[in-house]
Enzyme design. Structure first.
Site, PDB file in Angstrom:
ATOM      1  N   GLY A 172       6.281   6.964  12.776  1.00 48.99           N
ATOM      2  CA  GLY A 172       7.033   5.884  12.932  1.00 48.99           C
ATOM      3  C   GLY A 172       8.255   5.947  13.957  1.00 48.99           C
ATOM      4  CG  ASP A 206       9.673   4.189  10.916  1.00 47.76           C
ATOM      5  OD1 ASP A 206      10.118   4.392   9.925  1.00 47.76           O
ATOM      6  OD2 ASP A 206       8.428   3.879  10.811  1.00 47.76           O
ATOM      7  CG  ASP A 244      10.485  -0.574   2.258  1.00 50.03           C
ATOM      8  OD1 ASP A 244      10.963  -1.147   1.652  1.00 50.03           O
ATOM      9  OD2 ASP A 244       9.143  -0.293   2.042  1.00 50.03           O
ATOM     10  CE  LYS A 247       6.978   6.094  -2.253  1.00 49.76           C
ATOM     11  NZ  LYS A 247       5.564   5.441  -2.729  1.00 49.76           N
ATOM     12  CG  LEU A 282      14.425   8.642   4.737  1.00 49.71           C
ATOM     13  CD1 LEU A 282      15.360   7.532   4.951  1.00 49.71           C
ATOM     14  CD2 LEU A 282      14.731   9.699   5.996  1.00 49.71           C
ATOM     15  CE  LYS A 339      10.683  -3.451   5.236  1.00 49.29           C
ATOM     16  NZ  LYS A 339       9.202  -3.124   4.696  1.00 49.29           N
ATOM     17  CG  ASP A 342       1.599   2.215  11.271  1.00 52.00           C
ATOM     18  OD1 ASP A 342       2.653   2.390  10.738  1.00 52.00           O
ATOM     19  OD2 ASP A 342       0.512   2.061  10.731  1.00 52.00           O
ATOM     20  NE  ARG A 366       1.586   4.530  14.467  1.00 54.34           N
ATOM     21  CZ  ARG A 366       2.370   4.693  13.312  1.00 54.34           C
ATOM     22  NH1 ARG A 366       3.613   4.418  13.092  1.00 54.34           N
ATOM     23  NH2 ARG A 366       1.781   5.031  12.336  1.00 54.34           N
TER      24      ARG A 366
HETATM   25  P1  IMP Z   1       9.882   4.492   2.174  1.00 51.37           P
HETATM   26  O1  IMP Z   1       9.479   5.878   1.804  1.00 51.37           O
HETATM   27  O2  IMP Z   1       9.479   3.418   1.082  1.00 51.37           O
HETATM   28  O3  IMP Z   1      11.515   4.215   2.392  1.00 51.37           O
HETATM   29  O4  IMP Z   1       9.081   3.900   3.527  1.00 51.37           O
HETATM   30  C1  IMP Z   1       9.501   4.477   4.623  1.00 51.37           C
HETATM   31  C2  IMP Z   1       8.355   4.405   5.547  1.00 51.37           C
HETATM   32  O5  IMP Z   1       7.507   3.298   5.329  1.00 51.37           O
HETATM   33  C3  IMP Z   1       8.610   4.261   6.831  1.00 51.37           C
HETATM   34  O6  IMP Z   1       8.622   5.630   7.572  1.00 51.37           O
HETATM   35  C4  IMP Z   1       7.791   3.626   7.270  1.00 51.37           C
HETATM   36  O7  IMP Z   1       6.745   4.373   8.154  1.00 51.37           O
HETATM   37  C5  IMP Z   1       7.054   2.853   6.480  1.00 51.37           C
HETATM   38  N1  IMP Z   1       7.505   1.327   6.371  1.00 51.37           N
HETATM   39  C6  IMP Z   1       8.174   0.595   5.568  1.00 51.37           C
HETATM   40  N2  IMP Z   1       8.480  -0.589   5.597  1.00 51.37           N
HETATM   41  C7  IMP Z   1       7.760  -0.725   6.925  1.00 51.37           C
HETATM   42  C8  IMP Z   1       7.391  -2.009   7.761  1.00 51.37           C
HETATM   43  O8  IMP Z   1       7.917  -3.220   7.302  1.00 51.37           O
HETATM   44  N3  IMP Z   1       6.540  -1.827   8.692  1.00 51.37           N
HETATM   45  C9  IMP Z   1       6.099  -0.689   9.010  1.00 51.37           C
HETATM   46  N4  IMP Z   1       6.085   0.500   8.153  1.00 51.37           N
HETATM   47  C10 IMP Z   1       6.962   0.121   7.207  1.00 51.37           C
HETATM   48 MG    MG Z   2       6.487   6.017   9.037  1.00 53.94          MG
END
Ligand code: IMP
Ligand code: MG
Length: 178
Positions: free
Chosen positions: A45, A102, A105, A108, A110, A133, A163, A169
């Site tokens: 991403g 990217d 969210d 997890k 990071l 977010k 994506d 992408r």
């Molecule tokens: P986390 O581990 O839940 O913080 O998710 C982060 C990863 O999930 C990012 O690196 C993205 O690749 C993917 N992700 C989270 N939200 C979105 C979204 O709205 N669109 C696309 N990919 C997302």
């Molecule tokens: Mg990603």
């Protein structure tokens, strides 16, 4: 065959992405006094954001160390898969490391990468994300990004590296899936 055409509504224009990337790069260069940085883009991403950031660092001694994870299927955050062989300890140990992703969210991704990196004893670790977010799903992970391009609502977005099941992408803007 799966239908790949979804309704996508632009929420951040290409020129706004460009302008913000320049601002963030300037801020980072100041904060590190133009000292050496190892950028750790999280694939797939972050590839476009990291490339645009990198070329705005011009005078900064920069190394790149890619890292790959995958956690999303459809619009659901699942089990995190990591591909560790891409992490090169020589580029991390004793270095100022800047993780580039990217979007933040649930946090997890990071949080998992932060743990792995700290085992390699970097001099410092900071986090730069294009998007964050607005929501409280981060639970007790409490991951904060040091640099955030844009705060966005809790919607699923694509484009500029992000994506939906591997698609979109390449869009030059950030769009919301309708
Ligand atoms: P986390 O581990 O839940 O913080 O998710 C982060 C990863 O999930 C990012 O690196 C993205 O690749 C993917 N992700 C989270 N939200 C979105 C979204 O709205 N669109 C696309 N990919 C997302
Ligand atoms: Mg990603």
């Amino acid at each position: 065959m799966e239908n790949h055409s979804h309704d996508i509504q632009q929420i951040i224009a290409p020129e706004d992405l460009d302008a913000r990337v320049v601002e963030i790069a300037d801020q980072i260069r100041k904060d590190y006094s133009a000292g050496a940085i190892t950028l750790v883009p999280i694939l797939d991403g972050a590839f476009i954001f990291a490339a645009d950031l990198a070329r705005n660092f011009k005078d900064v001694p920069l190394e790149l160390c890619f890292y790959k994870t995958k956690s999303y299927v459809d619009e659901v955050s699942g089990e995190l898969t990591t591909y560790d062989p891409l992490l090169e300890p020589a580029k991390i140990t004793g270095r100022n490391v800047l993780i580039v992703d990217d979007i933040l969210d649930t946090g997890k991704t990071l949080s998992a990468l932060g743990d792995k990196l700290s085992q390699l004893k970097p001099k410092s670790v900071k986090i730069c994300v294009l998007l964050a977010k607005d929501h409280s799903r981060q639970g007790d992970l409490d991951i904060k990004a040091d640099y955030v391009g844009f705060q966005i609502p809790d919607v699923f977005v694509v484009g500029y590296g992000l994506d939906y099941n591997g698609m979109y992408r390449n869009l030059p803007f950030i769009g919301k899936m309708a």
